[in-house]
Structures are given as C-alpha cells and as structure tokens.
Design a protein around this motif. Structure first.
Motif, PDB file in Angstrom:
ATOM      1  N   TRP B  16       0.837  -1.215   0.000  1.00 23.85           N
ATOM      2  CA  TRP B  16       0.000   0.000   0.000  1.00 23.85           C
ATOM      3  C   TRP B  16       0.864   1.255   0.000  1.00 23.85           C
ATOM      4  CZ3 TRP B  16      -4.315  -0.885  -1.989  1.00 23.85           C
ATOM      5  CH2 TRP B  16      -5.094  -2.003  -1.667  1.00 23.85           C
ATOM      6  N   TYR B  17       2.007   1.193   0.698  1.00 19.81           N
ATOM      7  CA  TYR B  17       2.951   2.314   0.653  1.00 19.81           C
ATOM      8  C   TYR B  17       3.393   2.562  -0.787  1.00 19.81           C
ATOM      9  CZ  TYR B  17       4.235   3.993   5.334  1.00 19.81           C
ATOM     10  OH  TYR B  17       4.247   4.620   6.550  1.00 19.81           O
ATOM     11  N   GLY B  18       3.771   1.455  -1.461  1.00 20.44           N
ATOM     12  CA  GLY B  18       4.248   1.562  -2.844  1.00 20.44           C
ATOM     13  C   GLY B  18       3.182   2.124  -3.766  1.00 20.44           C
ATOM     14  N   VAL B  24       1.154  10.022  -4.963  1.00 20.26           N
ATOM     15  CA  VAL B  24       1.596  11.171  -4.168  1.00 20.26           C
ATOM     16  C   VAL B  24       2.712  11.933  -4.903  1.00 20.26           C
ATOM     17  CG1 VAL B  24       2.668  11.876  -1.982  1.00 20.26           C
ATOM     18  CG2 VAL B  24       0.842  10.193  -1.967  1.00 20.26           C
ATOM     19  N   ALA B  25       3.596  11.184  -5.569  1.00 22.56           N
ATOM     20  CA  ALA B  25       4.676  11.833  -6.329  1.00 22.56           C
ATOM     21  C   ALA B  25       4.092  12.734  -7.416  1.00 22.56           C
ATOM     22  CB  ALA B  25       5.586  10.765  -6.946  1.00 22.56           C
ATOM     23  N   LYS B  26       3.078  12.260  -8.093  1.00 23.55           N
ATOM     24  CA  LYS B  26       2.412  13.076  -9.124  1.00 23.55           C
ATOM     25  C   LYS B  26       1.779  14.322  -8.481  1.00 23.55           C
ATOM     26  CE  LYS B  26      -0.347  13.991 -12.797  1.00 23.55           C
ATOM     27  NZ  LYS B  26      -0.119  15.355 -13.226  1.00 23.55           N
ATOM     28  N   GLY B  27       1.261  14.156  -7.270  1.00 20.46           N
ATOM     29  CA  GLY B  27       0.663  15.277  -6.543  1.00 20.46           C
ATOM     30  C   GLY B  27       1.682  16.349  -6.215  1.00 20.46           C
ATOM     31  N   VAL B  28       2.878  15.939  -5.792  1.00 22.00           N
ATOM     32  CA  VAL B  28       3.940  16.902  -5.470  1.00 22.00           C
ATOM     33  C   VAL B  28       4.319  17.682  -6.730  1.00 22.00           C
ATOM     34  CG1 VAL B  28       6.336  17.131  -4.689  1.00 22.00           C
ATOM     35  CG2 VAL B  28       4.803  15.520  -3.541  1.00 22.00           C
ATOM     36  N   LEU B  89      -2.137  16.113   0.470  1.00 23.44           N
ATOM     37  CA  LEU B  89      -2.729  16.677   1.688  1.00 23.44           C
ATOM     38  C   LEU B  89      -3.149  15.572   2.652  1.00 23.44           C
ATOM     39  CD1 LEU B  89      -4.918  19.586   0.251  1.00 23.44           C
ATOM     40  CD2 LEU B  89      -2.485  19.539   0.765  1.00 23.44           C
ATOM     41  N   SER B  90      -3.614  14.448   2.085  1.00 23.10           N
ATOM     42  CA  SER B  90      -4.024  13.337   2.956  1.00 23.10           C
ATOM     43  C   SER B  90      -2.809  12.728   3.670  1.00 23.10           C
ATOM     44  CB  SER B  90      -4.789  12.279   2.165  1.00 23.10           C
ATOM     45  OG  SER B  90      -3.913  11.489   1.400  1.00 23.10           O
ATOM     46  N   VAL B  91      -1.642  12.755   3.032  1.00 26.49           N
ATOM     47  CA  VAL B  91      -0.422  12.244   3.694  1.00 26.49           C
ATOM     48  C   VAL B  91      -0.127  13.094   4.929  1.00 26.49           C
ATOM     49  CG1 VAL B  91       2.073  11.871   3.479  1.00 26.49           C
ATOM     50  CG2 VAL B  91       0.590  11.403   1.540  1.00 26.49           C
ATOM     51  N   VAL B  92      -0.181  14.419   4.749  1.00 28.58           N
ATOM     52  CA  VAL B  92       0.106  15.337   5.860  1.00 28.58           C
ATOM     53  C   VAL B  92      -0.898  15.109   7.001  1.00 28.58           C
ATOM     54  CG1 VAL B  92       0.291  17.773   6.529  1.00 28.58           C
ATOM     55  CG2 VAL B  92       1.065  17.048   4.262  1.00 28.58           C
ATOM     56  N   ALA B  93      -2.171  15.060   6.647  1.00 28.34           N
ATOM     57  CA  ALA B  93      -3.221  14.905   7.664  1.00 28.34           C
ATOM     58  C   ALA B  93      -3.074  13.572   8.398  1.00 28.34           C
ATOM     59  CB  ALA B  93      -4.601  14.993   6.993  1.00 28.34           C
ATOM     60  N   LEU B  94      -2.900  12.498   7.645  1.00 23.52           N
ATOM     61  CA  LEU B  94      -2.853  11.169   8.275  1.00 23.52           C
ATOM     62  C   LEU B  94      -1.566  10.952   9.070  1.00 23.52           C
ATOM     63  CD1 LEU B  94      -4.482   9.150   5.378  1.00 23.52           C
ATOM     64  CD2 LEU B  94      -5.400   9.380   7.679  1.00 23.52           C
ATOM     65  N   LEU B  95      -0.480  11.582   8.631  1.00 21.49           N
ATOM     66  CA  LEU B  95       0.780  11.462   9.380  1.00 21.49           C
ATOM     67  C   LEU B  95       0.645  12.145  10.743  1.00 21.49           C
ATOM     68  CD1 LEU B  95       3.752  10.528   9.379  1.00 21.49           C
ATOM     69  CD2 LEU B  95       4.359  12.719   8.368  1.00 21.49           C
ATOM     70  N   GLY B 117      -6.786   9.092   0.646  1.00 25.18           N
ATOM     71  CA  GLY B 117      -6.203  10.013  -0.334  1.00 25.18           C
ATOM     72  C   GLY B 117      -6.487   9.617  -1.761  1.00 25.18           C
ATOM     73  N   VAL B 118      -6.032   8.437  -2.145  1.00 22.35           N
ATOM     74  CA  VAL B 118      -6.134   8.042  -3.554  1.00 22.35           C
ATOM     75  C   VAL B 118      -7.579   7.719  -3.942  1.00 22.35           C
ATOM     76  CG1 VAL B 118      -5.345   6.390  -5.301  1.00 22.35           C
ATOM     77  CG2 VAL B 118      -3.745   7.209  -3.555  1.00 22.35           C
ATOM     78  N   VAL B 119      -8.193   6.798  -3.218  1.00 20.91           N
ATOM     79  CA  VAL B 119      -9.561   6.388  -3.593  1.00 20.91           C
ATOM     80  C   VAL B 119     -10.562   7.526  -3.363  1.00 20.91           C
ATOM     81  CG1 VAL B 119     -11.422   4.743  -3.120  1.00 20.91           C
ATOM     82  CG2 VAL B 119      -9.062   3.963  -3.165  1.00 20.91           C
ATOM     83  N   GLY B 120     -10.464   8.194  -2.216  1.00 17.77           N
ATOM     84  CA  GLY B 120     -11.388   9.297  -1.919  1.00 17.77           C
ATOM     85  C   GLY B 120     -11.280  10.419  -2.935  1.00 17.77           C
ATOM     86  N   SER B 121     -10.048  10.772  -3.280  1.00 23.43           N
ATOM     87  CA  SER B 121      -9.844  11.874  -4.226  1.00 23.43           C
ATOM     88  C   SER B 121     -10.291  11.489  -5.637  1.00 23.43           C
ATOM     89  CB  SER B 121      -8.367  12.265  -4.278  1.00 23.43           C
ATOM     90  OG  SER B 121      -7.921  12.636  -3.015  1.00 23.43           O
ATOM     91  N   LEU B 122      -9.864  10.315  -6.094  1.00 31.14           N
ATOM     92  CA  LEU B 122     -10.204   9.924  -7.469  1.00 31.14           C
ATOM     93  C   LEU B 122     -11.708   9.700  -7.630  1.00 31.14           C
ATOM     94  CD1 LEU B 122      -7.280   7.550  -8.534  1.00 31.14           C
ATOM     95  CD2 LEU B 122      -7.636   9.940  -9.146  1.00 31.14           C
ATOM     96  N   THR B 123     -12.338   9.101  -6.627  1.00 31.97           N
ATOM     97  CA  THR B 123     -13.788   8.896  -6.718  1.00 31.97           C
ATOM     98  C   THR B 123     -14.512  10.242  -6.699  1.00 31.97           C
ATOM     99  OG1 THR B 123     -13.542   6.821  -5.527  1.00 31.97           O
ATOM    100  CG2 THR B 123     -15.779   7.693  -5.708  1.00 31.97           C
TER     101      THR B 123
END
Lengths: 96, 228
Positions: B16-18, B24-28, B89-95, B117-123
């Motif tokens: 899941w990290y991978g 996330v890289a695309k987001g940055v 943003l979800s990485v920051v919040a969840l961390l 992050g991924v599923v919530g945002s894309l959906t």
C-alpha cells in the motif's frame, strides 16, 4: 437551472428532517459514542486474535482533550486566516 | 480509514505504501506547477489542507447507530485543488493523526493514504467530472462527489482490512470484507450525506465569491461561470 432548483427544493426538506432527527435522538441513543475505528479494532481482535499496537503517543485522559483541542484550534486558525485572505479581502476580484 | 498499527501483515503494508507513493509523487509535481500558474493557489492549499486534517479527524456522532465516525474531506479537496494534490494533503493529515492523535499508524500509513487520499480523491473528482459532463449543476455534482467519495473510502478500507488481516483465520476474503463493511456502513451512510452537503455548499460558495479561482483551476469553464 430550473431543474437543479427543483432538485434543491426536493432535497432540502429531507436534509432538514435528517438534521432534526439526528440531534434530539442523541439523548436516548446511549452514553457511549464508540467510533467505527474502535468497532473494527474489536472485530479484528475477535476474528484474528491480534490487537492493535499501542499508538506512538498514547493519548489518555486530559492529554487527549488537550491535543484534540489544540489540533482543532490550529486547523481552525489556518482555515479562518486563509478564508479571510481568499474570500473576504479579495471577494469579487479577479487575481486568481 | 484509520487502520491501526498491527492490523496489516507486512507485505500488504509495504504494497500500500508503494501504490500510494506513485500517486503522491504526481501530486507533489502538480503542486509545483499550479503554484506558478495560479496566484491564489498557495493560500487555497493552506486552507484545504487544514480543512482535510480537521474534517478527517472529527468524530461525528450518528444517533441512529449510537456510534461515531469521520468524514474524509478528500473529495472536496480533489475538486478544489486537484485529485493528486489532494492525495499529498491526505499524507500530511494522516501522518499528524498517526503521530499525535492515536488515529492510524505508521506501518498502515500507506494503506490509509491509499483509501482516504487516492480512492477518496479519485472517486470524488471522477463523480464530479461525470456529473458536470452529464449536465448537473455545480452544487449537485459536488454533493454527489462528496457522498460517493466518502463511501468509497470506507469500501476500500474494508477491502484493505480483509486483504491484510494478520494471523490464521478461516474467513474468506469476501466474508471478511462484508464483515468490516457492515461495521462501517450504518454509521457512514448518514455521514456521506453530510459530507456531500458540505462539499456541495463549499464549491457553490467559492463559485459565487471567487469564480476566477475555479476558472483558472479548470473546475468551471469560462462560459459556465455565473450560471451556477
């Protein structure tokens, strides 16, 4: 435009009813507002016998209250500051 | 979406990290591009990141079930700042939530970022885009995006839990998935409606007060502006 206005008119009473029924029921709904995350933790323990590991910062008692209050305040301050900057100070302007 | 440390076996935690890191890289990358293009992007990013942190930490009580749960916040973020940026943003919040608020964990951060992050945002973004293509107003499309995005987060969390359950157990993947889904859904369905309302309200408000921002970010077209 008219179509979406009609949808709003149909949705609004349903949502108002939902909100009205949500809060009076809080009195009789029980004392403990267990989080779904906790429900999942219990179920996972029941099914697999594995418990969740201790969190890095174990927030118990007033430490939890303090951290949640501080976190909420910090987030609210950021939202309020940026909201004012974007939507109040520059409302109607086109400098996006 | 706050899977605790210890509830995913190692290989799934790493997987899941991978999976999340690619998005996330695309987001940055998107953040660097958009901050140069739109002046109001930085303050908007600050606002939305604080909102995602707060919304996804807020335990909202649902009287019908006597339980509480968190909305996701990522569907509205995906509409306003872009789906991939919303994942950052979800990485920051969840961390922060894993480190200081005992919500989630570090070994499960990848899984939690993937679901919220991924599923919530894309959906959320996908439903909003489809809704607009189908001719729905901005508010209704955003309402549906918020509601479906919220439910999708908890669907994926249930799947992740079923897939990565530790230890020897006799439950099939489907049965385990349905078990977790049944725990989430009664609480999450009313919250999804609430998240839809907040998402619809916020997007509609911004379209009225600062349509230029939405136009420059591509959320609304030039010709549509003012119609909603």
């Amino acid at each position: 435009m008219q179509k979406s206005k009609n949808i709003y008119q149909r949705l609004t009473p349903m949502l108002i009813m939902l909100l009205i029924f949500m809060f009076p029921l809080t009195v009789s709904a029980g004392e403990k507002w267990q989080g779904t995350d906790d429900l999942v933790d219990s179920k996972m323990e029941e099914v697999t016998g594995v418990s969740a590991k201790e969190p890095l910062v174990n927030i118990e008692g007033n430490l939890g209250l303090f951290l949640f209050a501080a976190g909420g305040f910090a987030a609210g301050a950021v939202v309020g500051y940026q909201w004012h900057k974007i939507f109040v100070a520059k409302a109607g302007k086109d400098d996006g | 979406m706050h899977i605790q440390d210890g509830f995913l076996v190692g290989k799934w935690a790493v997987a899941w990290y991978g999976a999340a890191s690619v998005f996330v890289a695309k987001g940055v990358y998107d953040i660097t591009q958009r901050t140069q293009k739109v002046m109001a992007y930085k303050p908007l990013l600050g606002l939305v990141s604080a909102a995602v942190f707060f919304i996804s930490l807020l335990p909202i009580p649902v009287p019908v079930t006597g339980t509480s749960s968190h909305p996701a916040g990522t569907p509205v973020a995906a509409i306003l700042v872009g789906p991939f940026v919303s994942m950052v943003l979800s990485v920051v919040a969840l961390l922060l939530q894993a480190l200081f608020f005992a919500h989630g964990g570090l070994s499960t951060l990848g899984a939690n970022v993937f679901s919220m992050g991924v599923v919530g945002s894309l959906t959320g973004f996908g439903v909003f885009w489809l809704g607009r293509k189908a001719g729905l107003s901005l508010g209704i499309a955003a309402f549906l995006a918020g509601a479906f995005g919220d439910l999708a987060v908890y669907l994926s969390t249930s799947f992740q839990l079923a897939l990565g359950m530790p230890g020897v157990h006799e439950q099939s993947l489907l049965r385990a998935f349905l078990t977790f889904l049944a725990l989430f859904m009664p609480t999450q369905l009313p919250l999804a409606l609430l998240e839809g309302l907040v998402t619809g309200g916020m997007v509609t408000y911004i379209a009225k007060v600062r349509p230029d921002i939405l136009r420059k970010l591509g959320v609304v077209e030039d010709v549509e502006e003012g119609k909603n």
